[in-house]
Design an enzyme around this catalytic site. Structure first.
Site, short mmCIF file in Angstrom:
data_model
loop_
_atom_site.label_atom_id
_atom_site.label_comp_id
_atom_site.label_asym_id
_atom_site.label_seq_id
_atom_site.Cartn_x
_atom_site.Cartn_y
_atom_site.Cartn_z
N SER A 161 61.55 -20.76 51.06
CA SER A 161 62.84 -21.43 50.89
C SER A 161 63.48 -21.72 52.25
CB SER A 161 63.74 -20.57 49.99
OG SER A 161 64.86 -21.29 49.55
N ASP A 256 61.64 -26.83 40.37
CA ASP A 256 62.42 -26.41 41.53
C ASP A 256 63.20 -27.61 42.05
OD1 ASP A 256 63.38 -25.41 43.93
OD2 ASP A 256 61.41 -24.83 44.71
N HIS A 286 61.57 -22.15 41.42
CA HIS A 286 61.85 -21.66 42.77
C HIS A 286 61.79 -20.13 42.82
CE1 HIS A 286 63.40 -22.15 46.84
NE2 HIS A 286 64.10 -21.06 46.63
#
Length: 316
Positions: A161, A256, A286
């Site tokens: 991320s 995501d 995610h």
């Protein structure tokens, strides 16, 4: 794999499989309602601190030590496989705002064991108290320290991320500042574009754990100065020169909001002549690589990602 990667989309308009949605719902229930009901950073971090710790003990690693990387706290995971093992500099996710060494401790242990590499996890300064460029500068300091601490070893950078943003920024800084040499970059569902303008940000805005509200709140905290939103070291998708970067591994998930960030970055790297190995998991969401204990498909995907990184770091 140097080919267009923008084609994969969600496998069905009906959403994730039921077992995947159940994990999404559990993760959402344990996450603060950022940017809607809760915006104060102290309140958010208190929420995280109060959450129960995992009942399952973390995987044992031969040596784990907290160290000082020239002023930047790091945690070093050494599986002690061999004295010339490669090293992975890892940056944790959390939108540049949340998470820390402890939140990603289990992930880093698993990474060290699966790759047989030393993992240096970086406790960079977080926004909003420390906005850009504090995080990438801390990460680069830790990278320089790692090259000195483990001389002569192959080095990769990795992150999930927001941490994947920092990992790829490390390759840019290393190229632009004359080193150290990086062998590979492993980017797990990278957060790369503060404009949040691609289709996946709309298609997956809500209902799949990470939301559009979260991302807006993260970016606003990290990049309060508008001019920084086009800096190559903050927004690697903002028309940045990507030539000369090390080979990349990019993992993306169909449900995501950051899906298209990762796919677009893999395309941009390939167009710049950078070798790219892409793994798209259409039915995932995610953060799924951190939930291998709850989902067999996530465990398989993580094993594949870690095996690819181990192969990339093998002696040439």
């Amino acid at each position: 794999m140097n080919q267009p990667l923008s084609a994969p989309v969600n496998p069905t308009a009906n959403g994730p499989d039921p077992e995947v949605q159940a994990v999404i719902d559990l993760a959402t229930a344990g996450f603060p309602p950022l940017a809607t009901e809760m915006t104060d950073i102290a309140e958010v971090r208190a929420f995280f601190a109060a959450r129960p710790r995992p009942a399952v003990p973390p995987p044992p690693v031969a040596r784990v030590a907290d160290e000082d990387a020239d002023g930047v706290p790091v945690r070093v995971y050494d599986p002690a496989v061999h004295e010339t093992a490669p090293v992975i500099v890892f940056c944790h996710g959390g939108g540049f705002v949340l998470c820390d060494l402890d939140s990603h401790d289990g992930f880093c242990r698993s990474l060290a064991l699966a790759t047989e590499a030393v993992v240096v996890s970086v406790d960079y300064r977080r926004a909003p108290e420390h906005p850009f460029p504090a995080a990438p500068e801390d990460a680069y300091t830790a990278l320089l320290w790692t090259a000195t601490r483990f001389p002569g070893r192959r080095i990769a950078v990795a992150g999930d991320s927001a941490g994947a943003n920092l990992a790829t920024v490390l390759t840019l800084l290393s190229r632009d500042r004359g080193g150290p040499e990086i062998a590979c970059q492993a980017l797990y569902y990278p957060m790369l574009d503060p404009t949040r303008s691609r289709a996946s940000h709309r298609e997956n805005a809500r209902g799949y754990f990470l939301t559009a509200d979260h991302l807006r709140w993260y970016w606003d905290g990290y990049l309060p100065r508008p001019a920084d939103r086009t800096s190559p070291y903050a927004a690697p998708l903002a028309g940045v020169d990507l030539s000369g970067l090390p080979p990349a591994q990019v993992v993306t998930a169909g449900f995501d909001p950051l899906r298209d960030d990762g796919l677009a970055y893999a395309d941009a790297l390939a167009s710049a002549g950078v070798p790219v190995e892409a793994h798209h998991h259409a039915g995932m969401f995610h953060g799924f690589l951190s939930m291998a204990g709850a989902l067999p498909a996530a465990a398989e995907a993580r094993a594949t990602a870690f095996a690819a990184l181990r192969k990339a770091l093998a002696p040439r």
